[in-house]
Design an enzyme around this catalytic site. Sequence first.
Site, mmCIF file in Angstrom:
data_model
loop_
_atom_site.group_PDB
_atom_site.id
_atom_site.type_symbol
_atom_site.label_atom_id
_atom_site.label_comp_id
_atom_site.label_asym_id
_atom_site.label_seq_id
_atom_site.Cartn_x
_atom_site.Cartn_y
_atom_site.Cartn_z
ATOM 1 N N HIS A 487 0.862 -1.225 -0.080
ATOM 2 C CA HIS A 487 -0.025 -0.012 -0.099
ATOM 3 C C HIS A 487 0.934 1.228 -0.184
ATOM 4 C CE1 HIS A 487 -3.535 2.419 1.141
ATOM 5 N NE2 HIS A 487 -2.834 3.180 1.764
ATOM 6 N N GLU A 488 1.800 1.185 1.062
ATOM 7 C CA GLU A 488 2.466 2.365 1.145
ATOM 8 C C GLU A 488 3.486 2.845 -0.180
ATOM 9 O OE1 GLU A 488 1.670 4.583 2.928
ATOM 10 O OE2 GLU A 488 0.593 3.226 4.386
ATOM 11 N N GLU A 517 -5.873 7.758 -2.880
ATOM 12 C CA GLU A 517 -5.640 6.253 -2.310
ATOM 13 C C GLU A 517 -5.816 5.292 -3.732
ATOM 14 O OE1 GLU A 517 -4.666 5.199 0.414
ATOM 15 O OE2 GLU A 517 -4.889 7.145 1.386
ATOM 16 N N HIS A 619 -14.641 11.075 12.821
ATOM 17 C CA HIS A 619 -13.879 11.136 11.309
ATOM 18 C C HIS A 619 -14.786 12.344 10.649
ATOM 19 C CE1 HIS A 619 -12.475 7.235 11.354
ATOM 20 N NE2 HIS A 619 -12.052 7.488 10.014
ATOM 21 N N ILE A 620 -16.337 12.565 10.995
ATOM 22 C CA ILE A 620 -16.959 13.765 10.316
ATOM 23 C C ILE A 620 -17.001 14.925 10.971
ATOM 24 C CG2 ILE A 620 -18.006 12.172 8.665
ATOM 25 C CD1 ILE A 620 -20.829 12.887 10.134
ATOM 26 N N PHE A 621 -16.844 14.761 12.582
ATOM 27 C CA PHE A 621 -16.982 16.114 13.281
ATOM 28 C C PHE A 621 -15.660 16.560 13.757
ATOM 29 C CE2 PHE A 621 -21.484 14.139 13.605
ATOM 30 C CZ PHE A 621 -22.109 14.988 13.147
ATOM 31 N N ALA A 622 -14.629 15.624 13.709
ATOM 32 C CA ALA A 622 -13.508 16.312 14.304
ATOM 33 C C ALA A 622 -12.422 16.016 13.469
ATOM 34 C CB ALA A 622 -13.024 15.717 15.896
ATOM 35 N N GLY A 623 -12.631 15.364 12.340
ATOM 36 C CA GLY A 623 -11.488 14.799 11.407
ATOM 37 C C GLY A 623 -11.870 15.455 10.125
ATOM 38 N N TYR A 625 -13.146 14.069 7.430
ATOM 39 C CA TYR A 625 -14.003 13.402 6.388
ATOM 40 C C TYR A 625 -15.439 14.048 6.222
ATOM 41 C CZ TYR A 625 -11.102 9.539 6.147
ATOM 42 O OH TYR A 625 -9.747 8.781 5.830
HETATM 43 ZN ZN ZN Z 1 -2.947 5.198 1.865
#
Ligand code: ZN
Length: 702
Positions: A487-488, A517, A619-623, A625
């Site tokens: 992946h990386e 990605e 994810h959606i309220f503090a990140g 996303y």
């Molecule tokens: Zn990735």
Amino acid sequence: MTTHNALIGHNQPPRFKHFSTSDVVPTIRRLIAEQDAGLLELEKDCQPTWEFLVLRLNAIAEPLSYAWHTVHHLLGVRNEPALREAEEEVQGEVIAAGLRIAASRPIYQGMRTMRDGAIWATLDSVQQRIIDSAIRSAEQAGVGLEGAARERFLEIETALGEMGSLFSNHLLDATKAFELILTEASETEGLPPSLLAAAAQSARTTNSEGREPTLAARLKDATPEKGPWRLTLDGPILMPFLEHSTRSDLREKLYHAQITRATDGELDNQPVIDQILKLRLEKATLLGFADYAALSLSRKMAGTVDAAQHLLDDLRKSSRPAAEREHSDLLAYARSTTQNPILDLKNWDVGYWAEQLRKHRFDFDDEALRPYFSLETVLEGLYSVAERLFGVRVVAAPEAFETWHPDVRTFRIVDAQDQPVAAFFLDPFARPENKRGGAWMDTCLDRKRDPDGAVRLPIAYLVCNQSPPVDGKPSLMTFDEVETLFHEFGHGLQHMLTRVDYVDAAGINNIEWDAVELPSQFMENWCYHRATLQGFARHHETGEPLPADLFEKILAARTYRAGSQFLRQIYFATLDLALHHGFIPGGQESPDDVKRKIARDNTVMAPLPEDRFLAGFSHIFAGGYAAGYYSYKWAEVLAADAFAAFEEVGLDHLDRLAEVGRRFRDTVLSMGGGQHPSEVFKAFRGRAPDPSALLRSYGLAD
Ligand code: ZN
């Protein structure tokens, strides 16, 4: 000081052996002052030309960003308190300096003049896209607003920042506030040793203040074998507990605590959610968008809410019936195992029975695979995929650059004519004492062509956290670790094989967030390709190849309960879009009402009446996303569809594979952020992305 300062010299990788923490604060401050002076001069005489607004601005900003990036890289791979303190001391100043460039009206006006003037036609399409993106960034940072609108915009931004932190802090404190202490061995039935160890450690290290003294003393002496064991809502304890504990009553307690986290008293996140949704809508409206989802999507490959929703609808058609089938299978298995024909599954039972059924069907021990995946073998396999598909070779270059740790290796990538095209650092092993967990690709140097034609080649950092060599054995990897490395390396290939000459769009720069990605997930697919995997997986002592039945189990494990996993992601993504599109915060309906409505079509087991999981949906309220959770599935579709182009020519036809591989290299891996990802994808695939390959690869379509 300059000759031995690793933070200076932005056309070479940092000279890590010369790094000194005491250089950080004075160097960063000096570079900020230089950047400010350069900016002031640029703004005074702001000519609307490429040389001026892009090349000169890059030259002004690069020294500071190089130094700051190096500090952050070191915090990730060789953290130490003094470095953290130095970083914290100047962090605010660095952010403020960056904002002075981002908020510069002369630069913004200059770019608009370029776009509207005769000069526009003299720029190539990559240059035009760079200017377009820069204008959009500035506008979305409020630079185009005037007077009261601008003031209100800045207030909203500050408030959103505060609300995001408040949300995280509430969640963190609520998570910390919960514990369940087990003292009887009968309460730990089914738990694996790693979880017992983690729960005992949690007991030993918990604060004893305010505790009853006998219990406090027992906690201090907790052992994995005798307890006491302290359960918390931290992922590494909660998740395995729900999967392995045979005690439904205890699972219920933890599950319940999890879905009601941060929902009462001082730590209640529900009013915070209302505020965040209100502020986001107002921000979007100020910037001229219909709602926050439209604002978010305007900078993504999907482009519109409709396109993102359409994809989710498409995936739901196959995922939902599959998830329902998986659920009845699970119920049947649970009933037959317990010999209880009327057994009903509760929400907190699903994880447990899913794990039981998984073991029953195709259990393989991660440890049994390790001997077949020594780091050397895996690297050989990975590099040979790159050579076969993309016509580049990876060659060890042990003395090429200074590194930050003796375990770090350095490599060069050369083309078919043996000409160097890029280089990378590989830092493979875990060092829990001072290295951040997880795995990542980061840029060390971006590709750049100077006006005189000289090219600075790109360099990447590839960082993993796998088991180091022990007892004279090489580093032996789990299958997950192998997949992570592929992946990386996929991210790394896009950074390193770029042919874009402008920093702002080279490699992964300026690529839409939902498309970034693609190469990484694409590379993961090769771990499930029989010829590739069996081509390199062999026992580090005996040389014996990976047994065929183990490979079959790896394949089966990939598609196990895929429908349920897809549906869960679709549920979150659909809910995220619904809250940012067509929902009126503070109106008749609450966010939780929206959740219940969305759950009807997107879950097999309805959420419990007391479920308030949104209060923990960071994810959606503090990140990052918000109106972007769909990106997980969006990128998987791109990657699987790209991989299908290889399958279509026949994965065992090496010459034809190489042909498709070169096309992948010339499009996805070369074009960077210089073209819209839809065009890049089309250039590779000859058509728009199609989700059927993803569904097929998970057994959700024929
Ligand atoms: Zn990735």
